[in-house]
Motif scaffolding. Sequence first.
Motif, PDB file in Angstrom:
ATOM      1  N   MET A   1       0.976  58.137  37.950  1.00 48.73           N
ATOM      2  CA  MET A   1       2.276  56.775  38.016  1.00 48.73           C
ATOM      3  C   MET A   1       2.075  55.938  38.960  1.00 48.73           C
ATOM      4  O   MET A   1       2.079  54.342  39.211  1.00 48.73           O
ATOM      5  CB  MET A   1       3.004  57.367  37.409  1.00 48.73           C
TER       6      MET A   1
ATOM      7  N   HIS B   1      -1.936  53.888  40.218  1.00 54.45           N
ATOM      8  CA  HIS B   1      -2.819  54.206  38.941  1.00 54.45           C
ATOM      9  C   HIS B   1      -1.913  53.597  37.796  1.00 54.45           C
ATOM     10  O   HIS B   1      -2.672  52.094  37.254  1.00 54.45           O
ATOM     11  CB  HIS B   1      -3.151  54.846  38.583  1.00 54.45           C
ATOM     12  N   ALA B   2      -0.332  52.798  38.319  1.00 53.55           N
ATOM     13  CA  ALA B   2      -0.213  51.241  37.659  1.00 53.55           C
ATOM     14  C   ALA B   2       0.480  50.012  37.362  1.00 53.55           C
ATOM     15  O   ALA B   2       0.350  49.778  36.565  1.00 53.55           O
ATOM     16  CB  ALA B   2       1.418  52.088  37.140  1.00 53.55           C
TER      17      ALA B   2
ATOM     18  N   HIS C   1      -4.552  50.196  35.930  1.00 55.77           N
ATOM     19  CA  HIS C   1      -5.119  51.626  35.133  1.00 55.77           C
ATOM     20  C   HIS C   1      -4.814  50.880  33.794  1.00 55.77           C
ATOM     21  O   HIS C   1      -3.840  50.185  33.763  1.00 55.77           O
ATOM     22  CB  HIS C   1      -4.426  52.848  35.609  1.00 55.77           C
TER      23      HIS C   1
ATOM     24  N   TYR D   1      -1.322  51.099  31.642  1.00 53.28           N
ATOM     25  CA  TYR D   1      -0.173  50.488  32.365  1.00 53.28           C
ATOM     26  C   TYR D   1      -0.256  49.169  32.321  1.00 53.28           C
ATOM     27  O   TYR D   1       0.644  48.815  31.653  1.00 53.28           O
ATOM     28  CB  TYR D   1      -0.107  51.113  33.279  1.00 53.28           C
TER      29      TYR D   1
ATOM     30  N   ARG E   1       2.161  46.792  29.463  1.00 54.93           N
ATOM     31  CA  ARG E   1       2.980  46.109  29.450  1.00 54.93           C
ATOM     32  C   ARG E   1       2.472  44.714  28.939  1.00 54.93           C
ATOM     33  O   ARG E   1       3.644  44.069  28.763  1.00 54.93           O
ATOM     34  CB  ARG E   1       2.806  45.978  31.461  1.00 54.93           C
TER      35      ARG E   1
ATOM     36  N   HIS F   1       7.227  50.942  37.371  1.00 51.18           N
ATOM     37  CA  HIS F   1       5.671  49.665  36.680  1.00 51.18           C
ATOM     38  C   HIS F   1       6.089  49.193  36.184  1.00 51.18           C
ATOM     39  O   HIS F   1       5.935  48.389  35.586  1.00 51.18           O
ATOM     40  CB  HIS F   1       4.835  50.940  36.972  1.00 51.18           C
ATOM     41  N   ASN F   2       7.279  49.001  35.377  1.00 49.30           N
ATOM     42  CA  ASN F   2       8.005  48.422  33.970  1.00 49.30           C
ATOM     43  C   ASN F   2       9.128  47.576  34.440  1.00 49.30           C
ATOM     44  O   ASN F   2       8.921  46.241  33.733  1.00 49.30           O
ATOM     45  CB  ASN F   2       8.586  48.811  32.624  1.00 49.30           C
TER      46      ASN F   2
END
Length: 242
Positions: free
Chosen positions: A9, A12-13, A16, A19, A23, A51-52
């Motif tokens: 995560m 690569h978030a 990738h 992900y 989003r 990552h969000n």
Amino acid sequence: MERGIYDHMAAHAGSHWWYVARRRVLADVIARHVPLPPAAHVLEIGCGTGHNLGMLGQFGAVDAVELDDDARALASQALGRAVLPARLPDLPPLPVERYDLIALLDVLEHVPEDRATLAAIAGRLVPGGSLLVTVPQHQWMWSSHDVANHHMRRYSKASLKAAFAGSGLELQLLTSFNSMLFPLAVAQRLASRLSGREGRQDDDLPGPLNGLFTAVFGWERHLVGRLPLPPGLSLLALATKP
């Protein structure tokens, strides 16, 4: 989750396809379907490595909670202030009736008490507040990936709807998504089982293929909540507190 999942995560978030495109889809759903006040309070439960948080920050002041120590440290850096630990379903450090939007993104499948979790989250929403949930779809898609992620279950529309029953939340939207790539995912899952490579991460996708998958999945932002989508890899639910 296993340590390698958090490492994946973190690494690569930002690039990738799964992900990045997810989003885009979620941001569009929030913008179109969630009425938020100008100074909205937003919470992500189980934020992983954070990552969000940037995406959610478009919609208000964001708080976040995460149990894993290493992931929480990375999320705190991304947020710019402390991310707190909080265990579901109790959520002891969180105030009641505080948040206009709560995001529970690929978390509910990790929790034994999914109904109690949704009821506890309802208590943290202001009246009229919204909960956005994503979960993996189709129990028959269960694989070593689910085991490594410490999933308790995958959901159908019926089982996710049942989990909301008695929670104090009213479902506004329940839909599949990541549907356009679903046939390819099923074929890949079957092929990996036959070849003994099940659960292998696709970190090494060539750049053009990663870009193509990002574009295809991301294009679903124009469809989710507007048109019924066929079965997909995931389910999305949006619920409100009366």
